[in-house]
Write a protein that holds these residues in place. Structure first.
Motif, PDB file in Angstrom:
ATOM      1  N   VAL A  96      13.135  -2.100  -3.949  1.00 33.62           N
ATOM      2  CA  VAL A  96      12.417  -1.052  -3.125  1.00 33.62           C
ATOM      3  C   VAL A  96      11.828  -1.698  -1.948  1.00 33.62           C
ATOM      4  O   VAL A  96      11.281  -2.972  -1.972  1.00 33.62           O
ATOM      5  CB  VAL A  96      11.323  -0.434  -3.863  1.00 33.62           C
ATOM      6  N   TRP A  98       9.363  -0.639   0.962  1.00 32.59           N
ATOM      7  CA  TRP A  98       8.334   0.340   1.484  1.00 32.59           C
ATOM      8  C   TRP A  98       8.159   0.095   2.980  1.00 32.59           C
ATOM      9  O   TRP A  98       7.753  -1.048   3.402  1.00 32.59           O
ATOM     10  CB  TRP A  98       6.928   0.162   0.891  1.00 32.59           C
ATOM     11  N   SER A 104      10.633   5.239   2.005  1.00 30.61           N
ATOM     12  CA  SER A 104      11.051   4.050   1.580  1.00 30.61           C
ATOM     13  C   SER A 104      12.746   3.884   1.055  1.00 30.61           C
ATOM     14  O   SER A 104      13.139   5.014   1.131  1.00 30.61           O
ATOM     15  CB  SER A 104      10.270   4.013  -0.097  1.00 30.61           C
ATOM     16  N   LEU A 270       7.068   5.847  -7.357  1.00 34.69           N
ATOM     17  CA  LEU A 270       6.665   5.777  -5.864  1.00 34.69           C
ATOM     18  C   LEU A 270       5.621   7.103  -6.033  1.00 34.69           C
ATOM     19  O   LEU A 270       6.251   8.095  -5.966  1.00 34.69           O
ATOM     20  CB  LEU A 270       7.557   5.930  -4.964  1.00 34.69           C
ATOM     21  N   VAL A 310       2.282   4.667  -2.644  1.00 34.55           N
ATOM     22  CA  VAL A 310       2.747   5.244  -1.227  1.00 34.55           C
ATOM     23  C   VAL A 310       1.939   6.202  -0.613  1.00 34.55           C
ATOM     24  O   VAL A 310       0.797   6.646  -1.130  1.00 34.55           O
ATOM     25  CB  VAL A 310       4.196   5.766  -1.149  1.00 34.55           C
TER      26      VAL A 310
END
Length: 378
Positions: A96, A98, A104, A270, A310
């Motif tokens: 992942v 961000w 993302s 997330l 997030v």
């Protein structure tokens, strides 16, 4: 990074306001009418959702007054460190990146999914006023690798950005998977319908060998003066070997337990941790609630999944201190033994047994401390 910011501002400041807003209300109403989640003229969450409310027995005053008194809290005092991302030629089994706020890039069983892409300078119908970036985007749209799909959670400006969609169409021309009604915004901005898949809650579609499920959330929608004419959602992504859950925007809801029971557990979640307030407790999760949601979608197993908080750091959208969401999230995660990531914007984090070092670094580096205000500390 200054060049990226200047270019973004110059390219988006003169876009007509009506184009930024997107589809018209009559078109959205017509599109929504067939959904069982559209009742009495609007989409509705399963629990009552009040945009502005106060806990029973508390007098919090008017939100505008509270916002004025807390002005400046939501901004860092130093430069936020960003990392220019580098992606491998072939997507990983699980990784992942961000890129700030909710944006993302998820690598899942060899596929790449871009979530809620916002690369513009402001999250507003205007290119000149409205919440502005607190840090440059770590990369440009043109720097992104090939995408299998773009997933969008809902149509608020900090999740659906017309300048970004326009640039995606100019460069990558990806496939989009969106909740009901968001497709009409995309079509207004030049995306052909054949590249848009539109889903209601619990509808699914398959891209490659990854199953995408549109999941419930407790929130609202709207880009103009009319609300709740498009659906808001989260996304469950399940491939042959790994799975990811993106909560979109949501307040606390028992639906997280349902999602965990039916679709979980997940290797990575997330979940938003910022822009919460006692004035709107139904709209956004606070960090403790985000950890609880992570546990719910993983059936209560704290070790089943890694949590990436997030929806913080990039835009000033509430009244809490700038770094408060991450500091609170770390405490709540530690209390429940939840593995938590805290990467600098743009940092690609590979996940899995062979990536323990990268996960540890992303979990323990308190990079925000050097740019938070002195008052913005425990």
């Amino acid at each position: 990074m200054t060049t990226l910011r200047a270019a973004a501002a110059a390219s988006t400041s003169h876009v007509p306001l009506l184009r930024r807003i997107g589809a018209s209300a009559p078109a959205m109403r017509s599109r929504a009418a067939g959904s069982p989640n559209y009742r009495d003229g609007q989409f509705r969450s399963h629990e009552p959702t009040h945009w502005v409310a106060a806990p029973e027995g508390e007098d919090l005053g008017h939100p505008a007054v509270a916002a004025y008194r807390s002005r400046g809290r939501g901004r860092p005092v130093g430069a936020i460190p960003v990392v220019r991302p580098e992606w491998p030629e072939v997507a990983a089994e699980l990784a992942v990146t961000w890129l700030g706020h909710a944006t993302s890039l998820v690598e899942l069983d060899g596929h790449r999914f871009l979530l809620d892409p916002v690369f513009g300078e402001r999250v507003s119908p205007s290119g000149r006023v409205g919440p502005r970036r607190l840090h440059p985007s770590p990369c440009r749209v043109a720097d992104l690798p090939p995408l299998d799909a773009v997933l969008i959670s809902h149509d608020h400006y900090d999740h659906l950005d017309e300048p970004t969609i326009t640039e995606l169409e100019r460069t990558l021309r990806p496939r989009y998977v969106v909740p009901i009604g968001v497709d009409l915004h995309l079509e207004c901005w030049g995306v052909p319908p054949e590249r848009i898949t539109t889903l209601d809650w619990r509808d699914t579609t398959t891209i490659g060998d990854v199953v995408l499920t549109c999941t419930e959330a407790r929130h609202f929608s709207g880009r103009g003066f009319v609300r709740n004419q498009t659906l808001w959602a989260g996304w469950a992504m399940r491939g042959p070997a790994h799975s990811v859950f993106f909560a979109g925007d949501s307040g606390p809801t028992h639906r997280f337990e349902d999602i965990g029971r039916d679709l979980g557990p997940f290797d990575l979640t997330l979940i938003p941790v910022g822009a919460y307030s006692d004035h709107w407790p139904d709209i956004h999760l606070d960090p403790a609630q985000a950890v609880r949601a992570h546990l719910d979608v993983n059936r209560g197993d704290a070790t089943a999944s890694v949590l990436l908080p997030v929806h913080w750091a990039t835009f000033n959208l509430a009244m809490h201190w700038w770094s408060e969401p991450m500091r609170w999230a770390r405490r709540a995660a530690a209390e429940h033994a939840v593995p938590l990531l805290a990467p600098r914007p743009g940092t690609r984090v590979p996940l899995g047994d062979d990536a323990a070092g990268a996960v540890t670094t992303a979990a323990v580096d308190p990079w925000w401390e050097s740019c938070a205000a002195a008052e913005d500390h425990d």
